[in-house]
Design an enzyme around this catalytic site. Sequence first.
Site, PDB file in Angstrom:
ATOM      1  N   LYS A  62       0.844  -1.190   0.000  1.00 31.30           N
ATOM      2  CA  LYS A  62       0.000   0.000   0.000  1.00 31.30           C
ATOM      3  C   LYS A  62       0.881   1.242   0.000  1.00 31.30           C
ATOM      4  CE  LYS A  62      -3.968   1.757   2.696  1.00 31.30           C
ATOM      5  NZ  LYS A  62      -4.762   1.529   3.930  1.00 31.30           N
ATOM      6  N   SER A  96      -9.775  -0.933   7.103  1.00 34.13           N
ATOM      7  CA  SER A  96      -9.193  -0.709   5.782  1.00 34.13           C
ATOM      8  C   SER A  96      -8.445  -1.895   5.178  1.00 34.13           C
ATOM      9  CB  SER A  96      -8.245   0.498   5.815  1.00 34.13           C
ATOM     10  OG  SER A  96      -8.991   1.684   5.778  1.00 34.13           O
ATOM     11  N   SER A 104      -9.757   1.463   2.968  1.00 31.37           N
ATOM     12  CA  SER A 104      -8.888   2.251   2.112  1.00 31.37           C
ATOM     13  C   SER A 104      -7.826   1.443   1.359  1.00 31.37           C
ATOM     14  CB  SER A 104      -8.171   3.329   2.933  1.00 31.37           C
ATOM     15  OG  SER A 104      -7.288   2.716   3.862  1.00 31.37           O
TER      16      SER A 104
END
Lengths: 499, 96
Positions: free
Chosen positions: A81, A180, A156
């Site tokens: 990420k 997330s 997310s």
Amino acid sequence: MSDRLCNLTIHEIHELLRKKQVSAREIAESFIRRIEEVDPRVRAFITTTPDYALKQAEAVDQAISRGEAIGPLAGVPAAIKDNMCTRGIFTTCASKILYNYKPIYDATVVERLYMAGATLVGKTNLDEFAMGSSTENSGFFVTRNPWNLDTVPGGSSGGSAAAVAADECAFALGSDTGGSIRQPASFCGVVGMKPTYGRVSRYGLVAFASSLDQIGPITKDVTDCAIVLNAICGKDRRDSTSLDVPVPDFTQSLRADVKGLKIGVPKEFFGFGTDPDVQAAVRKAVDLLTELGAHAEETSMPSVEYGLAVYYIIAPAECSSNLARYDGVRYGLRVAPDSGTVTRQTRGSKSSIVSMFERTREQGFGAEVKQRIMIGTYALSAGYYDAYYLKAQKVRTLLRRDFDKAFEKYDILVTPTSPTVAFGIGERADDPYAMKLADICTIPANLAGIPGISVPCGFKNGLPIGLQIMAKALDEETLIRAAFTYEQHTEYHRKKPQL
Amino acid sequence: MRLTAQDIADVARLSRLELTEEEKETLAKHINRLLEHFEKLQELDTDDVEPTSHVIPVYNVFRKDEPAPSLPVEEVLANAPDVADNCFVVPRVVET
């Protein structure tokens, strides 16, 4: 052969490498080709690093040719990420304010993956600074759900979950502040775990809400989840909140056995306008675990209802403080001050440097980030602190007590991961509250600091449904055992999206 | 409690955000909608409840103040928008 390599799990790749049936280079090339083939449609990656991956693969192949024994992650392509620092590789947090930022050090988790021989294929998209539930808040572009390109991948860590689901990497790292990792894993039909707060070092993870943030794996099955956990958990002197406790070998918990396991099913988690089909899939999963020898009963955790409100005070409060560092001085975007400003601040005017701060932040941050900074600043400001922030912290204590009480009676809690399956792109963009409902089942685990995992447990209209299992702090082992047992008796994790 | 236009302007100033008029309106609408949901917390009696700031005990971690290799200055400055003489350059803050 090599065209199917990207479909494989970590443990399958490891077997092939160990038996010298493929090279790490062939593995890396297969994933790089897959990214070229599908990412123009999925858009999981902000930055791809094919040359880097090939170089790392080369080192693994050399080790193999020297006859060295290789670890389970050696030569395994990973995606990270884009809010975790990678030395010399763009780390943007999907924010315009960090559009050009190249860290000068690696996050501890990145360092640990490199040490284990994993190869990096790229950095994945997210909601800006991890604030959001759909990856639509990315400052750059929207990632699409591989199961249906018109729906969101969740967020997310939407880029990480989509990349795993689309076989663009063997596994990914995400970060989970209110769901997330688990919620996008649920939407994309993969396995996602948020470990206990403090299990994994946050050094080099760009901070959003420091008392809630935790890094964890997104994988194709539970076995892979245990393998990645083994590599990333453990005390790090560079993160004072990382826990100095022994890290078990999580692969020892990959046992299909839930005999006598006590399962609590808290009814509140089914009451947030939860889709009846999602409810049915989760209840069916509980029935399966019961057939396999576990004992399940319905229970109640009244404070869970307040979780969303507590979260949307505490997380913005911490974010407003953490994001104060983006000022255009040391890195990232800088916007010149209003040309009418001068050095000295006078009544009714601001100084040039303040104008520079304000313009940089105004142009650098997106709408959701600004909203959270504003809420947090307001909740922490004199006169409102007690009513909002302190109140939220107290209710957080009530929520923790409800979990403590539940874990006196039960080994695990089983709930939906999210009330619905993936929703359409743009569908919830105008309603700040509807969007946040997607995280209502995952937020409580962050507030209590306990581990949670999402595993695929069904489909609705071709979109995956996620089963959430939570355990008490530091009991990832029971979590893995329950999730593994469930997985061994179902086929959902083997399904692949058609791309 | 509802945020007025003045509240939004004040909080924006504290947040160091130069918001447009349109943004101020949208933010007022969205934040007030969320504040309505936060009201729910007032239902609970928390007079005797300790606040949770962290789920694990956190304490200061000290180390000996011993010099160790630092990051190279050139690398540290490489990300900066404006640099001179090994320093970050910003708009003038002190009058001469």
